[in-house]
Design a protein around this motif. Sequence first.
Motif, PDB file in Angstrom:
ATOM      1  N   TRP A  97       0.955  -1.291  -0.068  1.00  0.00           N
ATOM      2  CA  TRP A  97      -0.141   0.132  -0.147  1.00  0.00           C
ATOM      3  C   TRP A  97       1.013   1.517   0.009  1.00  0.00           C
ATOM      4  CZ3 TRP A  97      -3.124   1.883   4.681  1.00  0.00           C
ATOM      5  CH2 TRP A  97      -4.445   3.018   4.563  1.00  0.00           C
ATOM      6  N   PHE A 100       1.838   1.931  -3.151  1.00  0.00           N
ATOM      7  CA  PHE A 100       1.465   2.247  -4.589  1.00  0.00           C
ATOM      8  C   PHE A 100       1.221   3.729  -3.690  1.00  0.00           C
ATOM      9  CE2 PHE A 100      -3.429   2.546  -4.899  1.00  0.00           C
ATOM     10  CZ  PHE A 100      -3.181   2.759  -6.276  1.00  0.00           C
ATOM     11  N   CYS A 101       0.991   4.041  -2.743  1.00  0.00           N
ATOM     12  CA  CYS A 101       1.189   5.632  -2.993  1.00  0.00           C
ATOM     13  C   CYS A 101       2.060   6.455  -3.300  1.00  0.00           C
ATOM     14  CB  CYS A 101       0.770   6.335  -0.927  1.00  0.00           C
ATOM     15  SG  CYS A 101      -0.214   5.210  -0.256  1.00  0.00           S
ATOM     16  N   PRO A 104       1.793   5.133  -7.679  1.00  0.00           N
ATOM     17  CA  PRO A 104       0.863   4.841  -8.039  1.00  0.00           C
ATOM     18  C   PRO A 104       0.726   4.461  -9.247  1.00  0.00           C
ATOM     19  CG  PRO A 104       1.287   7.228  -8.159  1.00  0.00           C
ATOM     20  CD  PRO A 104       2.354   6.670  -7.282  1.00  0.00           C
ATOM     21  N   GLU A 105       1.950   5.086 -10.342  1.00  0.00           N
ATOM     22  CA  GLU A 105       1.421   4.936 -12.188  1.00  0.00           C
ATOM     23  C   GLU A 105       3.085   3.432 -12.404  1.00  0.00           C
ATOM     24  OE1 GLU A 105      -1.240   5.653 -13.566  1.00  0.00           O
ATOM     25  OE2 GLU A 105      -1.755   7.183 -12.178  1.00  0.00           O
ATOM     26  N   LEU A 109       5.485  -2.110  -9.971  1.00  0.00           N
ATOM     27  CA  LEU A 109       4.612  -2.499  -8.161  1.00  0.00           C
ATOM     28  C   LEU A 109       4.288  -3.698  -8.792  1.00  0.00           C
ATOM     29  CD1 LEU A 109       2.186   0.794  -7.802  1.00  0.00           C
ATOM     30  CD2 LEU A 109       4.392  -0.635  -5.971  1.00  0.00           C
ATOM     31  N   GLY A 161      -8.118   1.383   2.463  1.00  0.00           N
ATOM     32  CA  GLY A 161      -7.304   1.316   1.192  1.00  0.00           C
ATOM     33  C   GLY A 161      -7.970   0.643   0.677  1.00  0.00           C
ATOM     34  N   PRO A 162      -7.185  -0.347  -0.599  1.00  0.00           N
ATOM     35  CA  PRO A 162      -5.634   1.098  -0.991  1.00  0.00           C
ATOM     36  C   PRO A 162      -5.939   1.813  -2.064  1.00  0.00           C
ATOM     37  CG  PRO A 162      -5.795  -1.208  -2.794  1.00  0.00           C
ATOM     38  CD  PRO A 162      -6.404  -1.090  -1.485  1.00  0.00           C
ATOM     39  N   GLU A 163      -6.039   3.568  -1.715  1.00  0.00           N
ATOM     40  CA  GLU A 163      -5.687   4.336  -2.467  1.00  0.00           C
ATOM     41  C   GLU A 163      -4.234   5.520  -2.279  1.00  0.00           C
ATOM     42  OE1 GLU A 163      -9.316   7.128  -0.833  1.00  0.00           O
ATOM     43  OE2 GLU A 163     -10.001   5.133  -1.185  1.00  0.00           O
ATOM     44  N   SER A 164      -4.207   6.139  -3.400  1.00  0.00           N
ATOM     45  CA  SER A 164      -2.852   6.735  -3.279  1.00  0.00           C
ATOM     46  C   SER A 164      -3.400   8.170  -3.141  1.00  0.00           C
ATOM     47  CB  SER A 164      -2.257   7.001  -5.035  1.00  0.00           C
ATOM     48  OG  SER A 164      -1.710   7.042  -5.125  1.00  0.00           O
ATOM     49  N   ASN A 165      -3.302   8.739  -1.631  1.00  0.00           N
ATOM     50  CA  ASN A 165      -3.463  10.527  -1.362  1.00  0.00           C
ATOM     51  C   ASN A 165      -2.504  10.223  -0.317  1.00  0.00           C
ATOM     52  OD1 ASN A 165      -5.166   9.346   0.940  1.00  0.00           O
ATOM     53  ND2 ASN A 165      -6.606   9.075  -0.435  1.00  0.00           N
ATOM     54  N   CYS A 168      -3.706   8.081   3.292  1.00  0.00           N
ATOM     55  CA  CYS A 168      -3.862   7.257   3.218  1.00  0.00           C
ATOM     56  C   CYS A 168      -1.825   6.482   3.264  1.00  0.00           C
ATOM     57  CB  CYS A 168      -3.577   5.901   1.631  1.00  0.00           C
ATOM     58  SG  CYS A 168      -5.379   6.525   1.133  1.00  0.00           S
TER      59      CYS A 168
END
Length: 295
Positions: A97, A100-101, A104-105, A109, A161-165, A168
């Motif tokens: 996670w 990923f934060c 993210p792109e 990963l 999550g999982p979120e990318s901010n 998080c």
Amino acid sequence: MQPTVYLVSNAVHMYAVYILFTAVLGKSKLHQFAEILTYIVYYLINCGVYLFMDNIMLNLISNILPMFVIMLQYKKPIQTYIFLTIGVCAVGMILDWMMFCIFPESMLLKSNTPQSIAFLGFVFLFRHYFNRKEKIIVTSNYVMLLVIISIGTIIIAELSGPESNAKCFVISVILLIINFLNFYLYDKYIENMQMKIMFNAVESSNQAYKNQIQLMNESQKKIRLLKHDMKNHIINMQSLLSAEKYDQLKDYLAETNDYIYSNNVIIDSGNETIDSVLNYKLAPLENLSLIHISE
């Protein structure tokens, strides 16, 4: 290209697992070649499931089950195995996670490269601060409390999550720190148990020496009394000898001999350390007339 990168990154991950297990569990009971072979098999199973089955659940099982089986070679309590399995899974998920934060792109990963490198760094940090040369067996429910904490971090990660901010990322960092503290608390618990065992051994040794000194003092006291009465004993024996009362003289000598050796020193090998421990352990049995050891 991606499968090749994954194979390399997964090898890094397996190496990190090996370092972590040896740091926490100590030396394997297997020969070194057999120990390394178990990790190679773990690596092959994990890679095979990831490359040819592409199933999240199977991939999770291929990580957890072989990992648990590998730990059996260290012959530790089940609580320790559960703690390490859940702890490693928690750290791995949180690192996924976190990466990923940050990326993210990134295509890396999917090959687990950033995660494996981060996990290796986590393990090196743990080993640097908390590696112990001596390992003991832990059976306390305290370890299960640490397991519950790790499970809690996994649940929080899944719910958040999982979120990318930024939010998080902060949560993932906090959860990672919690798991690191989990390993720290486990290590401190091991340290406290080692200190307790050492203090108990010292206390037992001190009690043994105290008992030996008491026995020696009693013997010396009897010797002093015997010397004080020796003159009278010699006079009495000379009187019996002059009167040719040999039977009475024989009985008198036997009584005197019993008096001299009627102390509580059960073992007298000449080694004070061995004598103190054995006399301390055997004294209760000797008092119960369960043993009789002659010189």
